[in-house]
Write a protein that holds these residues in place. Structure first.
Motif, mmCIF file in Angstrom:
data_model
loop_
_atom_site.group_PDB
_atom_site.id
_atom_site.type_symbol
_atom_site.label_atom_id
_atom_site.label_comp_id
_atom_site.label_asym_id
_atom_site.label_seq_id
_atom_site.Cartn_x
_atom_site.Cartn_y
_atom_site.Cartn_z
ATOM 1 N N SER A 92 56.193 101.799 2.607
ATOM 2 C CA SER A 92 57.517 101.219 2.331
ATOM 3 C C SER A 92 57.553 100.317 1.100
ATOM 4 N N GLY A 93 56.420 99.692 0.794
ATOM 5 C CA GLY A 93 56.390 98.706 -0.283
ATOM 6 C C GLY A 93 56.757 97.312 0.190
ATOM 7 N N TYR A 94 57.001 97.145 1.482
ATOM 8 C CA TYR A 94 57.391 95.853 2.054
ATOM 9 C C TYR A 94 56.225 95.224 2.806
ATOM 10 N N SER A 95 55.928 93.964 2.499
ATOM 11 C CA SER A 95 54.831 93.259 3.161
ATOM 12 C C SER A 95 55.337 92.506 4.387
ATOM 13 N N SER A 96 54.971 93.002 5.557
ATOM 14 C CA SER A 96 55.326 92.324 6.804
ATOM 15 C C SER A 96 54.648 90.958 6.862
ATOM 16 N N TYR A 97 53.413 90.907 6.395
ATOM 17 C CA TYR A 97 52.656 89.655 6.402
ATOM 18 C C TYR A 97 53.385 88.566 5.617
ATOM 19 N N LEU A 98 53.840 88.892 4.403
ATOM 20 C CA LEU A 98 54.474 87.872 3.559
ATOM 21 C C LEU A 98 55.803 87.381 4.132
ATOM 22 N N ILE A 99 56.585 88.269 4.716
ATOM 23 C CA ILE A 99 57.866 87.827 5.266
ATOM 24 C C ILE A 99 57.656 86.979 6.529
ATOM 25 N N LYS A 104 46.911 93.850 11.242
ATOM 26 C CA LYS A 104 46.674 93.994 9.797
ATOM 27 C C LYS A 104 46.687 95.468 9.398
ATOM 28 N N LYS A 105 46.050 96.304 10.196
ATOM 29 C CA LYS A 105 46.003 97.734 9.907
ATOM 30 C C LYS A 105 47.420 98.333 9.897
ATOM 31 N N ILE A 106 48.215 97.996 10.893
ATOM 32 C CA ILE A 106 49.582 98.519 10.989
ATOM 33 C C ILE A 106 50.440 97.965 9.856
ATOM 34 N N PHE A 107 50.310 96.668 9.560
ATOM 35 C CA PHE A 107 51.050 96.069 8.437
ATOM 36 C C PHE A 107 50.686 96.755 7.125
ATOM 37 N N ASP A 108 49.397 97.029 6.926
ATOM 38 C CA ASP A 108 48.953 97.691 5.700
ATOM 39 C C ASP A 108 49.530 99.108 5.585
ATOM 40 N N GLN A 109 49.558 99.824 6.705
ATOM 41 C CA GLN A 109 50.131 101.177 6.702
ATOM 42 C C GLN A 109 51.617 101.116 6.340
ATOM 43 N N VAL A 133 62.028 93.583 9.019
ATOM 44 C CA VAL A 133 61.276 93.362 7.786
ATOM 45 C C VAL A 133 62.022 93.999 6.611
ATOM 46 N N GLU A 134 62.454 95.231 6.792
ATOM 47 C CA GLU A 134 63.213 95.924 5.741
ATOM 48 C C GLU A 134 64.465 95.136 5.363
ATOM 49 N N LYS A 135 65.185 94.694 6.371
ATOM 50 C CA LYS A 135 66.412 93.941 6.133
ATOM 51 C C LYS A 135 66.120 92.663 5.346
ATOM 52 N N GLY A 136 65.007 92.012 5.664
ATOM 53 C CA GLY A 136 64.613 90.800 4.953
ATOM 54 C C GLY A 136 64.382 91.036 3.472
ATOM 55 N N TYR A 137 63.913 92.211 3.132
ATOM 56 C CA TYR A 137 63.688 92.550 1.731
ATOM 57 C C TYR A 137 64.956 93.050 1.049
ATOM 58 N N GLU A 138 65.797 93.736 1.784
ATOM 59 C CA GLU A 138 66.958 94.381 1.176
ATOM 60 C C GLU A 138 68.186 93.473 1.091
ATOM 61 N N SER A 139 68.452 92.712 2.159
ATOM 62 C CA SER A 139 69.687 91.911 2.151
ATOM 63 C C SER A 139 69.521 90.522 2.765
#
Length: 89
Positions: free
Chosen positions: A67-74, A57-62, A26-32
């Motif tokens: 991090s500021g990164y939305s797992s749901y959106l990616i 949903k709870k884990i994604f929200d945490q 997920v991080e990689k998807g946002y960064e590069s």
């Protein structure tokens, strides 16, 4: 960026490692940008560990909160982009 990954104490060491691999994608998807197939592979493994939609949903929200990164959106973008090789947010 330094933050902690959301971890459930009941998970095994292997499950924790696999969940961290998913969040790293997920991080990689946002960064590069991340390979779509790899992201979906890691998401499927995540779903093996966290089958409940409410727990997901709870884990994604945490994760998003720290991090500021939305797992749901990616994941949503990845599911809608079958023809794309790389996913970049």
């Amino acid at each position: 960026m330094e933050y902690q990954y959301p971890i459930v104490p009941d998970w095994s060491t292997e499950e924790i490692i696999d969940v961290i691999k998913f969040f790293e994608c997920v991080e990689k998807g946002y960064e590069s940008g991340v390979d779509r197939d790899e992201l979906m592979k890691q998401y499927r493994r995540f779903k093996d560990i966290v089958p409940s939609k409410s727990e997901e949903k709870k884990i994604f929200d945490q994760f998003a909160e720290t991090s500021g990164y939305s797992s749901y959106l990616i994941i949503k973008k990845s599911k809608e982009s079958n023809d794309m090789k790389m996913i970049k947010m």
